[in-house]
Design a protein around this motif. Sequence first.
Motif, short mmCIF file in Angstrom:
data_model
loop_
_atom_site.label_atom_id
_atom_site.label_comp_id
_atom_site.label_asym_id
_atom_site.label_seq_id
_atom_site.Cartn_x
_atom_site.Cartn_y
_atom_site.Cartn_z
N LEU A 67 -110.43 -3.95 -21.34
CA LEU A 67 -111.47 -2.79 -21.85
C LEU A 67 -112.91 -3.46 -21.32
N VAL A 68 -112.98 -4.64 -21.66
CA VAL A 68 -114.43 -5.12 -21.07
C VAL A 68 -114.66 -5.16 -19.81
N PHE A 69 -113.56 -5.60 -18.89
CA PHE A 69 -113.52 -5.35 -17.47
C PHE A 69 -113.47 -3.82 -16.94
N LEU A 70 -112.83 -2.89 -17.65
CA LEU A 70 -113.24 -1.66 -17.11
C LEU A 70 -114.44 -1.09 -17.34
N MET A 71 -115.12 -1.52 -18.55
CA MET A 71 -116.37 -1.12 -18.89
C MET A 71 -117.55 -1.55 -17.88
N PHE A 72 -117.47 -2.84 -17.52
CA PHE A 72 -118.56 -3.42 -16.92
C PHE A 72 -118.01 -3.50 -15.10
N ARG A 73 -116.84 -3.75 -14.87
CA ARG A 73 -116.64 -3.62 -13.61
C ARG A 73 -116.97 -4.70 -12.61
N THR A 74 -117.59 -5.76 -13.27
CA THR A 74 -118.08 -6.93 -12.61
C THR A 74 -117.78 -8.06 -13.30
N PHE A 75 -117.60 -9.05 -12.40
CA PHE A 75 -116.86 -10.52 -13.25
C PHE A 75 -117.54 -11.09 -13.99
N VAL A 76 -118.62 -11.51 -13.54
CA VAL A 76 -119.59 -12.50 -14.62
C VAL A 76 -120.08 -11.70 -16.01
N PRO A 77 -120.42 -10.48 -15.96
CA PRO A 77 -120.71 -10.01 -17.20
C PRO A 77 -119.55 -10.00 -18.09
N SER A 78 -118.28 -9.42 -17.34
CA SER A 78 -117.23 -9.14 -18.06
C SER A 78 -116.55 -10.65 -18.57
N ILE A 79 -116.38 -11.57 -17.88
CA ILE A 79 -115.87 -12.90 -18.13
C ILE A 79 -116.83 -13.47 -19.48
N ALA A 80 -118.15 -13.19 -19.26
CA ALA A 80 -119.04 -13.85 -20.38
C ALA A 80 -118.51 -13.27 -21.73
N VAL A 81 -118.27 -12.00 -21.64
CA VAL A 81 -117.82 -11.33 -23.24
C VAL A 81 -116.57 -12.00 -23.58
N VAL A 82 -115.75 -12.07 -22.46
CA VAL A 82 -114.24 -12.53 -22.76
C VAL A 82 -114.36 -14.27 -23.60
N ILE A 83 -115.24 -15.09 -22.62
CA ILE A 83 -115.13 -16.44 -23.26
C ILE A 83 -115.91 -16.46 -24.55
N SER A 84 -116.89 -15.69 -24.76
CA SER A 84 -117.55 -15.74 -25.94
C SER A 84 -116.68 -15.33 -27.09
N ALA A 85 -115.67 -14.18 -26.92
CA ALA A 85 -114.95 -13.93 -27.94
C ALA A 85 -113.85 -14.97 -28.21
N PHE A 86 -113.26 -15.49 -27.03
CA PHE A 86 -112.33 -16.77 -27.03
C PHE A 86 -112.86 -17.89 -28.04
N SER A 87 -114.31 -17.89 -27.59
CA SER A 87 -114.69 -19.26 -28.36
C SER A 87 -114.91 -18.85 -29.68
N ASP A 88 -115.36 -17.78 -30.12
CA ASP A 88 -115.59 -17.19 -31.55
C ASP A 88 -114.34 -17.35 -32.42
N ILE A 89 -113.10 -17.17 -31.56
CA ILE A 89 -111.91 -17.23 -32.58
C ILE A 89 -111.38 -19.00 -32.37
N VAL A 90 -111.55 -19.38 -31.46
CA VAL A 90 -111.06 -20.86 -31.25
C VAL A 90 -111.92 -21.85 -32.47
N ILE A 91 -113.31 -21.48 -32.51
CA ILE A 91 -114.06 -22.53 -33.38
C ILE A 91 -113.74 -22.35 -34.83
N PRO A 92 -113.42 -21.09 -35.53
CA PRO A 92 -112.89 -21.07 -36.90
C PRO A 92 -111.57 -21.52 -36.95
N LEU A 93 -110.80 -21.60 -35.64
CA LEU A 93 -109.39 -21.96 -35.86
C LEU A 93 -109.33 -23.73 -36.25
#
Length: 294
Positions: free
Chosen positions: A152-178
């Motif tokens: 969904l994020v990649f479809l919204m922004f359609r550019t790699f860097v802003p999209s992967i920035a959101v995905v990496i941040s979300a990934f880190s938000d889950i890994v750190i609490p784990l």
Amino acid sequence: MVAFEVPEVDYTKYTNRQLAAVPLAVLALALLILAGWYVTTGAPVALGTEFTGGTELRVQTATPSDELSDQFDAEVVSISPVQTADDTYIVTFGPDAENVGDQARNNLQPVEGQSEDDMVKSVQGTSASFGQNTQRLALYGLGVAFAGMSVLVFLMFRTFVPSIAVVISAFSDIVIPLALMNVLGIDLSLGTVAALLMLIGYSVDSDILLNNHILRRSGDFYESTYRAMQTGVTMTVTSLSAMAVMALVAYVFGIDLLASIGIVLVMGLAADLMNTYMLNLSLLRWYKYEGVAQ
């Protein structure tokens, strides 16, 4: 009424590398903890009885807590006192435990005026196969939710860097609490999986807000950043405060599952503040000033 003012950070004092270094270092440390846990236990996080199978026995007894494990044939996994009831404990056994209710009635000492039958308040068991199926479904659900969010994020922004920035941040938000769950002794259960799913939503919310303000609205980069922070930081801090209060009240009243959910959300929301306004922002600034210009 106390007014909450979002501080205006002077990002021009820091390079992109400096901003990204801290969240990436924390993410690397969290991954090391999960990897070490996997090597030593066979799973990246400690699993609760819902996922491994086992029996939870709630008893009220005069037997001291440090002698409880000696009263059962089966191996005791954990003993947790119930904060809201005197002399009451939740005793957890592995999947091979049998007849623990009868053993409790025969071996434990009743409190004054209590019959032996009243000592056992409840017995809840989960088979190992059912636990494994539940674990598989929960992990599939978490994976599908994260993959769906990424698409969904990649479809919204359609550019790699802003999209992967959101995905990496979300990934880190889950890994750190784990990783912190392992450090704090919180098991992965259906409740904490639900908290991790909620973190995906919280994380994407603040990251997309920042991306939209910087990429799609007029104004200077730093003005857009501050406008996004005024809304995003306020929302996250409000949610974090509410979850902290929930965790504290649940702990006081002995509602362990709710306390665990609250603690996981507090850790994830704190990580979200760092990842959104340091890691995501550094990638967006690089993309805005250097990536687009190339």
